[in-house]
Design an enzyme around this catalytic site. Sequence first.
Site, mmCIF file in Angstrom:
data_model
loop_
_atom_site.group_PDB
_atom_site.id
_atom_site.type_symbol
_atom_site.label_atom_id
_atom_site.label_comp_id
_atom_site.label_asym_id
_atom_site.label_seq_id
_atom_site.Cartn_x
_atom_site.Cartn_y
_atom_site.Cartn_z
ATOM 1 N N CYS A 291 0.897 -0.979 -0.466
ATOM 2 C CA CYS A 291 0.106 -0.225 0.368
ATOM 3 C C CYS A 291 1.094 1.177 -0.118
ATOM 4 O O CYS A 291 0.072 2.317 -0.147
ATOM 5 C CB CYS A 291 -0.957 -0.395 1.083
ATOM 6 N N HIS B 120 -3.610 8.383 5.708
ATOM 7 C CA HIS B 120 -3.675 6.262 4.826
ATOM 8 C C HIS B 120 -5.035 6.333 5.269
ATOM 9 O O HIS B 120 -5.408 5.351 4.481
ATOM 10 C CB HIS B 120 -3.028 5.284 5.676
ATOM 11 N N GLU C 81 -2.436 5.636 13.696
ATOM 12 C CA GLU C 81 -2.021 6.209 12.382
ATOM 13 C C GLU C 81 -2.118 7.626 13.131
ATOM 14 O O GLU C 81 -1.857 8.720 13.272
ATOM 15 C CB GLU C 81 -2.873 6.192 11.134
ATOM 16 N N LYS D 298 -9.992 7.846 0.957
ATOM 17 C CA LYS D 298 -10.471 5.929 0.334
ATOM 18 C C LYS D 298 -11.772 6.121 1.306
ATOM 19 O O LYS D 298 -12.645 5.669 0.858
ATOM 20 C CB LYS D 298 -9.748 5.443 1.847
ATOM 21 N N HIS E 262 -9.673 1.361 -1.601
ATOM 22 C CA HIS E 262 -7.900 1.793 -1.034
ATOM 23 C C HIS E 262 -7.250 1.136 -2.567
ATOM 24 O O HIS E 262 -7.785 -0.244 -2.476
ATOM 25 C CB HIS E 262 -8.209 0.785 -0.291
ATOM 26 N N PHE F 228 1.691 -2.897 4.510
ATOM 27 C CA PHE F 228 1.081 -4.584 5.358
ATOM 28 C C PHE F 228 2.939 -4.490 5.123
ATOM 29 O O PHE F 228 3.477 -4.398 4.314
ATOM 30 C CB PHE F 228 1.254 -5.750 4.071
#
Length: 442
Positions: A202, A334, A345, A366, A371, A430
């Site tokens: 991502c 994010h 976050e 998003k 996403h 990830f």
Amino acid sequence: MNAKRRKPANPAKKPGKVKKATTLARAMIGRVIMGRNAGGLRRVAITGMGTVNALGRDVPSTFEAMREGRCGIGPLEFRDVDRLAIHIGGQVKGWNPEEYFNRQQIVLYDKFTQFTLLAARQAVEQAGLIFEGELGLRAGVILGTAAGGVNTWDENYRTVYEEGKNRVHPFVVPKLMNNAAASHVSMEYGLLGPSFTVATACASSNHAMGLAFNMVRSGAAVVMLTGGSESMLCFGGVKAWEGLRVMSKDACRPFSATRNGMVQGEGAGVFVFEDWEHAVARGADILAEVVGFSMSSDAQDIVMPSAIGAERAITGAMLDAHMNPEEVGYINAHGTGTAANDKTECSAVAHAFGPHADRLMISSTKSMHGHLIGGTGAVEMLACIMALRDGIIAPTIGYEEPDPECALDIVPNEAREAQVSAVLSNAFAFGGLNAVIALRKV
């Protein structure tokens, strides 16, 4: 994109031009070395941008949707969707590649490449650049994608395992490889400089744009096309994500106490990063300035994020930009809509900004476009540029109930007018890979 493909301006491929190309390359290397030693780091301008995503097939329509807080997430439309547990996504509806490409090109272009080429065309046209002669030698492309040609994988697995055929098309590998989009962009425009693909889940697009920024800043290139794309919205792509049990069945609601997971999207965003002096000399319209970039690794867990790693990337981007926390007015988060990401976050932002965190606007787009995995940072960069140029902060839609662990100003549900001079764009992937980019208003 026109069906007829423009022949790249590549003097090295033309008879009788090899000597000239070699001379230009040597001159370029000499100037780069001299520029590094004598001039230090260069300023980097953004002079073009393009996109295809669930909110729109260009930048103006995407900006309009963001201003309106419109949701591009809806029912998925593809083969065997009824066999999935997840039926929603930020899909580019009604996509017809024949509108943009001829039959021979479609054979070579997976959907993620198609999205990229259309977005690149918009960005290059806005920048007003022609990559001929020396500029072609001093220009390149760095793009991000997590998985490349997932639609091509999906279709050909069906061909072999479901339909029982023993042969696939000879161009399957060139079509599905992660670097396909970057390679086709380089060929389309004759970009003969540094060109490659970044795959960091991502954070792919942010890593790609950060590396492109450093290429221009260091003098290794004058112009870089950069950004990213992804198209995982097919049966196999969604089924794989279902296995993680992080997907929402109804909506993406980042930072809301009622959130229940992420929603996949698809699309692309491409930008022209250009040496500031080169842009000024040709009278280009400079959209924003890229001023900082930082990346970090959690080195902790393959899927669970770390607030410490995220904070180091946020702080590092501000340090690289020589930016005080008080200068930052907006962060494009994010903000996936998962409990693990959102709490982590918010904690990272709170620690990185201290008392200023209470006066900082942060939102996750998003919630509108989904996403985009490896392409997500590129589309989200558009919200940062809109904030700087238009004074419009894109909202976090779908917000229903405050979460005490996400107690920041997340610009809920409606866009906000606000003048900001510096912004950050966060991407946390990830694998514990973090990448943050800093921009300033021109």
